[in-house]
Design an enzyme around this catalytic site. Sequence first.
Site, PDB file in Angstrom:
ATOM      1  CD  GLU A  86      -1.757  -2.387   1.535  1.00 50.93           C
ATOM      2  OE1 GLU A  86      -0.572  -2.623   1.887  1.00 50.93           O
ATOM      3  OE2 GLU A  86      -2.654  -3.246   1.567  1.00 50.93           O
ATOM      4  CG  PHE A 148      -9.786 -10.293  10.560  1.00 51.60           C
ATOM      5  CD1 PHE A 148      -8.550 -10.670  11.064  1.00 51.60           C
ATOM      6  CD2 PHE A 148      -9.960 -10.253   9.185  1.00 51.60           C
ATOM      7  CE1 PHE A 148      -7.509 -11.003  10.213  1.00 51.60           C
ATOM      8  CE2 PHE A 148      -8.934 -10.579   8.325  1.00 51.60           C
ATOM      9  CZ  PHE A 148      -7.695 -10.964   8.838  1.00 51.60           C
ATOM     10  CD  GLN A 149      -7.311  -7.631   7.147  1.00 49.27           C
ATOM     11  OE1 GLN A 149      -8.206  -7.394   6.327  1.00 49.27           O
ATOM     12  NE2 GLN A 149      -6.114  -8.055   6.784  1.00 49.27           N
ATOM     13  CE  LYS A 198     -16.815  -7.225   2.939  1.00 47.65           C
ATOM     14  NZ  LYS A 198     -16.117  -8.472   3.339  1.00 47.65           N
ATOM     15  CG  MET A 512      22.181  13.216   3.995  1.00 51.12           C
ATOM     16  SD  MET A 512      23.294  14.422   3.248  1.00 51.12           S
ATOM     17  CE  MET A 512      22.313  14.994   1.863  1.00 51.12           C
TER      18      MET A 512
END
Lengths: 597, 215
Positions: A86, A148-149, A198, A512
């Site tokens: 993602e 869940f999630q 959902k 760097m």
Amino acid sequence: MGAWGLFGMINSILDVEEQIVVKAKVKPLVPAVEDGRLSGSRAVLEAFLAEDVDTIFGYPGGAIMPIYDALYDYNDRLKHILVRHEQGAIHAAQGYARASGRVGVVFATSGPGATNLVTGLADAMIDSTPLVCITGQVFAHLLGTDAFQEVDVVNITTPVTKWNYQVTDANEIPGVLAKAFHIAKTGRPGPVLIDITKNAQIDKFDYKGYERCNHIRSYRPKPIVRREYIEEAAKIINAAKKPFVIFGQGIILGKAEKEFKAFIEKSGIPAAWTILGLSALPTDHPQNMGMLGMHGNYAPNVCTNDCDVLIAIGMRFDDRVTGRLDKYAKQAQIIHLDIDPSEIDKNVKATVGVWGDCKETLPLLTQLVEAKLYPTWVEKFRELRKIEDESLINKELSPTEGKITMGEVLHQLNLLTGGDAILVSDVGQHQMITCRYGKFTQSKSNITSGGAGTMGFALPAAIGAKFGAEERTVVAIIGDGGIQMTIQELGTIMQTGVEVKIIILNNEFLGMVRQWQQLFHDKRYSFVDIASPDYVTVAKGYYIEGNKISEREYLQQALQTMLSHKGSYLLEVMVGQEDNVFPMVPQGCSVSEIRLS
Amino acid sequence: MSTDKNIVSVLPGSPLGAGGLRQEFTITVYTENQVGLLNRIAIIFSRRKLNIESLNTSPSEIESISRFTIVLTETEDVIRKVARQLEKQVEVLKVYYNTNEEIIWQEMALYKVSTDMIAEKVKVERLLRECGANAVVIRKDYTVFEVTGHREETQKLVDVLEPYGLIEFVRSARIAIIKDSCGFHEKLKEFEETQPGEEIVENEYLNRQEEVFSM
């Protein structure tokens, strides 16, 4: 069979499959609305069509499955780019937005899918990139049950979004999405996140069509332009002996490149840029004096503390630009043009603040300023430039011995592209070198993570940039650290066939940090000796052609091969291990204390 | 003092950060009534490690618009920057900040004490009167008093009752009225009217959804 050949084969297989799929879909063109009712998921996609979205970067998952299911029927109108992570999706959307000047759109699922967006949101927030991110969420009745999630995405993302909202009812979708696009792209742009449960994706509701949003009463994207302050600013500019313009991304975001050029050409004032302002003015414009800030050019930094009027346009006086604030341009009167009122007086107190969109304010200012030239003042910039050229730039760009330098890679690349390519840089030494030496003839061509300094940005952003500007050559310039943070997006390149040229400038260090350790920590190189895989072999595993060079004599040819290759290409260039980026304004120092070595 | 979005400061030479002494400021925020906005407002303070002394949310003079009253002690420079950050939020309509001289403000406090104790001590009764306390509840076992006023006034009764056994004490957030304010009605009209650009014509057309969208 070469990688391209294989890739072509995959492509043609895909084409055949595509055709089969199309044929298999026997159902006629599905009307958008059945019985005046539409699912929330479809309403999302209808909103995209109405907002002229053509590309979505995303990754499916449980809580966003209804939207992906609907997307199946919109495949012909909306291009979906399946990424590998993602974070890759959101950086790609950022690259898309920066290269095209349009809104980048992202899909991610709930929980980890959504939290993986956070870095990109923070990056887009600080760099003012317009994005609309849609995340799936668990069913509304499960909110707060540790389902869940389930992650509290709205609260996690509040500090890193311009606006966010959780939709729990399908009826809200058209209105909320219209608001989301309006907020993302107007005023000072920024990322917007819409979290959709959902049930709201699945439920059907009475669809009344999609209305674009033009007005939210509590949100005024553009402050009203006050003529009196423009007059005051013009008065100060007209009386100036040593005026100096510094400009940022506001010019590009405001699509005001022409207005800006007209302003500096009439006023005759020398101008310098922040790294996000780069490419708003062609790099070879005679009044372009180079880069500001920590690793910027010598002349603009020194002259900041010598000018009598400093005109800041669409920039926010970041600490990497100003160095030590209490020694920054204290001798100068400061005119600050910005669309965001909270930026005026935030870091540097303005003598006159001109609030407004520079597309509107610049022409008004141009009208009032006198046409002038400042030969002695401009000469000072040229003299200081000469010092910088002789003491370091010439050596960096055209060395004759030792290892390849990053600067000469950029120099050779400029010669081959003529400055027409989009350069996407990651974060670190190579980024500073790319911005310092990259040549640009047109706007929206320098894409880099500025305010957030997100390593791993460049590869996915370059993919997005190519989708946002398909006719242009996109070259990603990445260090050996940054490439390993999002190297999985080579998979996205493989699958989509997007043409991205990747240059890895490999100094076998996290350069760097190593430079700072050398200069400020007695060379105690603590965990900066990062090892690299064989990148060419890795690329080959993804059917991407590649090459690795470490000798100067092969550099030009290797770059030429990369650019003329049909398809993506990875070129690894081994560069000096302990080369440093100079000049440098050490932290805590004033800009005029810039060091050339 | 207001952070008018269209006014710029012309203060040559005023050094940054020298925003004067730390003092008590009351910030008044007019907002849309929206879930999550409290968090968005709160994190503007917590991000800068500013400690909010008191925060009240309530309806305002206009239906559907909420009013936050936030008190903290800081320099004006910090307050001004925070106010602009607040005003930048999409759902915030307007922000004002004021010193104590510029507002009428009140806080309310409740005190629970043993009724026996109050009944026995005549002196307490007199003190209660002096403090302008009202009895809200009188029961056999306890009595609840209420005082409305400035911090010193509500604090005074705490000091008085403590020796006699203060069972419970609570003080509300500050609410404040801005002396110079003409209310928000006019401003709101301005917000609703001045912004829509030419595109609104198209929008009106689209408003006739049923006629236009016959999908």
